[in-house]
Design a protein around this motif. Structure first.
Motif, PDB file in Angstrom:
ATOM      1  N   GLY A 177     -52.668  41.581  -0.210  1.00 41.47           N
ATOM      2  CA  GLY A 177     -53.945  40.954   0.091  1.00 41.47           C
ATOM      3  C   GLY A 177     -54.419  41.276   1.498  1.00 41.47           C
ATOM      4  N   PHE A 178     -55.625  40.843   1.805  1.00 40.22           N
ATOM      5  CA  PHE A 178     -56.230  41.173   3.104  1.00 40.22           C
ATOM      6  C   PHE A 178     -57.257  40.140   3.543  1.00 40.22           C
ATOM      7  CE2 PHE A 178     -58.491  43.034  -0.384  1.00 40.22           C
ATOM      8  CZ  PHE A 178     -59.783  42.601  -0.174  1.00 40.22           C
ATOM      9  N   HIS A 179     -57.743  39.329   2.601  1.00 38.66           N
ATOM     10  CA  HIS A 179     -58.886  38.479   2.924  1.00 38.66           C
ATOM     11  C   HIS A 179     -58.477  37.191   3.623  1.00 38.66           C
ATOM     12  CE1 HIS A 179     -57.505  36.352  -0.631  1.00 38.66           C
ATOM     13  NE2 HIS A 179     -58.345  35.371  -0.372  1.00 38.66           N
ATOM     14  N   SER A 180     -57.234  36.724   3.366  1.00 38.78           N
ATOM     15  CA  SER A 180     -56.830  35.423   3.884  1.00 38.78           C
ATOM     16  C   SER A 180     -55.340  35.433   4.175  1.00 38.78           C
ATOM     17  CB  SER A 180     -57.159  34.325   2.856  1.00 38.78           C
ATOM     18  OG  SER A 180     -56.669  33.069   3.278  1.00 38.78           O
ATOM     19  N   MET A 181     -54.977  34.859   5.318  1.00 40.39           N
ATOM     20  CA  MET A 181     -53.575  34.762   5.701  1.00 40.39           C
ATOM     21  C   MET A 181     -53.373  33.432   6.427  1.00 40.39           C
ATOM     22  SD  MET A 181     -51.185  37.769   7.211  1.00 40.39           S
ATOM     23  CE  MET A 181     -52.572  38.429   8.091  1.00 40.39           C
ATOM     24  N   PRO A 182     -53.385  32.318   5.678  1.00 43.82           N
ATOM     25  CA  PRO A 182     -53.248  31.016   6.327  1.00 43.82           C
ATOM     26  C   PRO A 182     -51.879  30.854   6.959  1.00 43.82           C
ATOM     27  CG  PRO A 182     -53.086  30.794   3.949  1.00 43.82           C
ATOM     28  CD  PRO A 182     -53.484  32.205   4.221  1.00 43.82           C
ATOM     29  N   ALA A 183     -51.855  30.161   8.086  1.00 42.94           N
ATOM     30  CA  ALA A 183     -50.604  29.918   8.798  1.00 42.94           C
ATOM     31  C   ALA A 183     -50.414  28.423   9.009  1.00 42.94           C
ATOM     32  CB  ALA A 183     -50.612  30.638  10.144  1.00 42.94           C
ATOM     33  N   ASP A 184     -49.242  27.927   8.653  1.00 38.82           N
ATOM     34  CA  ASP A 184     -48.889  26.569   9.032  1.00 38.82           C
ATOM     35  C   ASP A 184     -48.454  26.574  10.497  1.00 38.82           C
ATOM     36  OD1 ASP A 184     -49.259  25.248   6.479  1.00 38.82           O
ATOM     37  OD2 ASP A 184     -47.505  26.370   5.804  1.00 38.82           O
ATOM     38  N   HIS A 185     -48.466  25.404  11.112  1.00 37.22           N
ATOM     39  CA  HIS A 185     -48.088  25.350  12.519  1.00 37.22           C
ATOM     40  C   HIS A 185     -46.942  24.375  12.751  1.00 37.22           C
ATOM     41  CE1 HIS A 185     -51.559  22.166  12.945  1.00 37.22           C
ATOM     42  NE2 HIS A 185     -50.476  21.615  12.437  1.00 37.22           N
ATOM     43  N   VAL A 186     -46.277  24.557  13.873  1.00 40.27           N
ATOM     44  CA  VAL A 186     -45.307  23.589  14.382  1.00 40.27           C
ATOM     45  C   VAL A 186     -45.952  22.948  15.601  1.00 40.27           C
ATOM     46  CG1 VAL A 186     -43.016  23.227  15.371  1.00 40.27           C
ATOM     47  CG2 VAL A 186     -43.354  24.988  13.612  1.00 40.27           C
ATOM     48  N   THR A 187     -46.125  21.635  15.569  1.00 42.98           N
ATOM     49  CA  THR A 187     -46.750  20.944  16.699  1.00 42.98           C
ATOM     50  C   THR A 187     -45.882  19.767  17.129  1.00 42.98           C
ATOM     51  OG1 THR A 187     -48.033  19.294  15.470  1.00 42.98           O
ATOM     52  CG2 THR A 187     -49.014  21.480  15.723  1.00 42.98           C
ATOM     53  N   VAL A 188     -46.044  19.367  18.384  1.00 41.44           N
ATOM     54  CA  VAL A 188     -45.322  18.226  18.942  1.00 41.44           C
ATOM     55  C   VAL A 188     -46.318  17.386  19.748  1.00 41.44           C
ATOM     56  CG1 VAL A 188     -43.454  17.484  20.484  1.00 41.44           C
ATOM     57  CG2 VAL A 188     -43.155  19.533  19.073  1.00 41.44           C
ATOM     58  N   ASN A 189     -46.195  16.077  19.635  1.00 43.53           N
ATOM     59  CA  ASN A 189     -46.989  15.169  20.464  1.00 43.53           C
ATOM     60  C   ASN A 189     -46.875  15.600  21.930  1.00 43.53           C
ATOM     61  OD1 ASN A 189     -46.833  12.689  22.378  1.00 43.53           O
ATOM     62  ND2 ASN A 189     -47.990  11.908  20.634  1.00 43.53           N
ATOM     63  N   LEU A 190     -47.985  15.686  22.627  1.00 37.35           N
ATOM     64  CA  LEU A 190     -47.996  16.257  23.969  1.00 37.35           C
ATOM     65  C   LEU A 190     -47.137  15.455  24.948  1.00 37.35           C
ATOM     66  CD1 LEU A 190     -49.079  18.550  25.712  1.00 37.35           C
ATOM     67  CD2 LEU A 190     -51.110  17.154  26.180  1.00 37.35           C
ATOM     68  N   ASP A 191     -47.158  14.140  24.865  1.00 38.03           N
ATOM     69  CA  ASP A 191     -46.310  13.333  25.753  1.00 38.03           C
ATOM     70  C   ASP A 191     -44.833  13.575  25.467  1.00 38.03           C
ATOM     71  OD1 ASP A 191     -48.478  12.205  27.072  1.00 38.03           O
ATOM     72  OD2 ASP A 191     -48.551  10.438  25.756  1.00 38.03           O
ATOM     73  N   VAL A 192     -44.505  13.688  24.185  1.00 38.73           N
ATOM     74  CA  VAL A 192     -43.120  13.986  23.817  1.00 38.73           C
ATOM     75  C   VAL A 192     -42.731  15.365  24.347  1.00 38.73           C
ATOM     76  CG1 VAL A 192     -41.549  14.382  21.878  1.00 38.73           C
ATOM     77  CG2 VAL A 192     -43.190  12.495  21.781  1.00 38.73           C
ATOM     78  N   TRP A 193     -43.615  16.328  24.149  1.00 38.85           N
ATOM     79  CA  TRP A 193     -43.339  17.690  24.626  1.00 38.85           C
ATOM     80  C   TRP A 193     -43.109  17.701  26.143  1.00 38.85           C
ATOM     81  CZ3 TRP A 193     -42.102  22.248  22.598  1.00 38.85           C
ATOM     82  CH2 TRP A 193     -42.225  23.400  23.397  1.00 38.85           C
ATOM     83  N   ASN A 194     -43.948  17.006  26.870  1.00 36.76           N
ATOM     84  CA  ASN A 194     -43.821  16.979  28.335  1.00 36.76           C
ATOM     85  C   ASN A 194     -42.561  16.244  28.792  1.00 36.76           C
ATOM     86  OD1 ASN A 194     -46.153  18.481  28.760  1.00 36.76           O
ATOM     87  ND2 ASN A 194     -47.464  16.674  28.869  1.00 36.76           N
ATOM     88  N   SER A 195     -41.994  15.422  27.908  1.00 33.78           N
ATOM     89  CA  SER A 195     -40.747  14.730  28.249  1.00 33.78           C
ATOM     90  C   SER A 195     -39.524  15.627  28.067  1.00 33.78           C
ATOM     91  CB  SER A 195     -40.590  13.470  27.390  1.00 33.78           C
ATOM     92  OG  SER A 195     -40.171  13.785  26.069  1.00 33.78           O
ATOM     93  N   PHE A 196     -39.698  16.758  27.362  1.00 28.73           N
ATOM     94  CA  PHE A 196     -38.572  17.662  27.143  1.00 28.73           C
ATOM     95  C   PHE A 196     -38.233  18.420  28.421  1.00 28.73           C
ATOM     96  CE2 PHE A 196     -39.852  18.510  22.422  1.00 28.73           C
ATOM     97  CZ  PHE A 196     -39.302  17.285  22.039  1.00 28.73           C
ATOM     98  N   PRO A 197     -36.951  18.602  28.726  1.00 31.54           N
ATOM     99  CA  PRO A 197     -36.589  19.555  29.779  1.00 31.54           C
ATOM    100  C   PRO A 197     -36.871  20.974  29.295  1.00 31.54           C
ATOM    101  CG  PRO A 197     -34.626  18.715  28.692  1.00 31.54           C
ATOM    102  CD  PRO A 197     -35.780  17.923  28.145  1.00 31.54           C
ATOM    103  N   ASP A 198     -36.872  21.915  30.212  1.00 32.03           N
ATOM    104  CA  ASP A 198     -37.258  23.286  29.876  1.00 32.03           C
ATOM    105  C   ASP A 198     -36.383  23.905  28.796  1.00 32.03           C
ATOM    106  OD1 ASP A 198     -39.349  23.191  31.650  1.00 32.03           O
ATOM    107  OD2 ASP A 198     -38.314  24.276  33.260  1.00 32.03           O
TER     108      ASP A 198
END
Length: 339
Positions: free
Chosen positions: A232-253
């Motif tokens: 195919g060529f017309h469509s290539m949907p992608a799911d995402h991995v997301t994290v709550n921004l406050d939670v993300w900012n609480s993570f160490p590097d």
């Protein structure tokens, strides 16, 4: 008090009672996906969870809620942003009502020929930075994509090139796709997929845009129609991995890096698994009289040009949409997909 401190206090309290298993990790997170544990994508999501847990040495535990069991799929993003969940693994296609820019994270239709080009845009074309400018505005961190690859158009009559799209009546999801195909002379009809088989039998539609070749085989679509585009060529949907921004900012590097690397592994495994499944389906389809059409570079370019016109109408809706469209176009020019 920081999230990590709260969790540590809870863990210490539970140590005294001898019931520490639920809070033994430094970060205990709740995620949701719309996939079931039995589906291939659900199994891949579990691999992602296992990778995060192992690479973090058990410091991160993710409880996954499958089949949108906490909130409906369309509400998963908001549930994570508000703290009901800590993260979610749905897709940006559910979010275009918030901002049309999400279309160009969820599925830049007609943009790329392979999922590898999609990932190249993300990691080497400014896509990750542009996406997070959008996601951060909504209290979320975009970590990565996991794309199954190209979707297939299925039809009761030939789809050998752009000319065959003229007056072709097909089931289409709403939004950008309907605009692209209408501009190319087709007649997209928005309907739920549960209505497709009856609509094909009665001649209301000639075909459907549903999913990948292998998934279409799985639901029996080619028992009714004998023509399909592949690859195919017309469509290539992608799911995402997301994290709550406050939670993300609480993570160490190091934890942030683990999530990023685990997301890249998820992307690789997802695209490989679906590519294999699609190719395994080909011999059986051909044996059963299904004709597959691999559009030429010229025909794909013609479709991409039509898609670009619709992109512009969406890009003009918000500054964020314009920024993502411009980023896609700059990268497409860089790798020779458009002039």
């Amino acid at each position: 008090m920081k999230r990590t401190s709260i969790l540590k206090v809870a863990a210490i309290a539970l140590l005294a009672t001898g019931t520490t298993s639920a809070f033994s990790a430094e970060f205990n997170l709740r995620f949701q996906t719309h996939y079931t544990p039995e589906q291939l994508s659900g199994k891949l999501a579990q691999q992602f969870i296992d990778n995060v847990n192992v690479m973090s040495g058990g410091r991160v535990e993710i409880e996954m809620f499958y089949a949108s069991s906490v909130v409906p799929s369309v509400e998963g993003f908001d549930a994570a942003a508000s703290g009901v969940l800590d993260g979610e693994m749905h897709g940006a296609a559910y979010l275009t009502g918030k901002n049309p820019a999400f279309q160009f994270v969820g599925d830049p239709m007609g943009g790329y020929d392979t999922p590898w080009q999609l990932y190249e845009f993300l990691y080497h074309g400014g896509g990750l930075e542009a996406a997070n400018e959008l996601y951060n505005q909504h209290g979320m961190q975009f970590v990565g994509w996991w794309a199954g690859g190209q979707e297939t158009m299925s039809s009761s009559k030939p789809l050998a090139g752009p000319d065959d799209l003229k007056d072709w009546k097909f089931r289409s999801p709403p939004g950008l796709e309907t605009e692209i195909f209408a501009q190319m002379g087709a007649s997209p009809i928005v309907m739920d997929f549960t209505e497709v088989f009856t609509a094909l039998e009665t001649g209301i539609i000639d075909g459907a845009d549903y999913s990948s070749l292998a998934n279409n085989v799985g639901i029996g679509l080619y028992d009714q129609v004998k023509h399909a585009t592949f690859p195919g060529f017309h469509s290539m949907p992608a799911d995402h991995v997301t994290v709550n921004l406050d939670v993300w900012n609480s993570f160490p590097d190091d934890i942030k890096r683990i999530f990023e690397v685990a997301s890249q592994a998820l992307a690789l495994q997802t695209s490989m698994a679906f590519d294999i499944a699609n190719r395994e389906a080909v011999p059986g389809l051909i044996a059963n009289g299904v004709t597959l059409y691999d559009w030429s570079e010229e025909d794909r370019a013609a479709f991409r040009a039509g898609a670009q016109q619709a992109w512009d109408s969406w890009a003009d809706k918000t500054p964020e949409a314009r920024k993502l469209v411009d980023a896609h176009r700059a990268f497409q020019k860089k790798i020779g997909l458009i002039d």
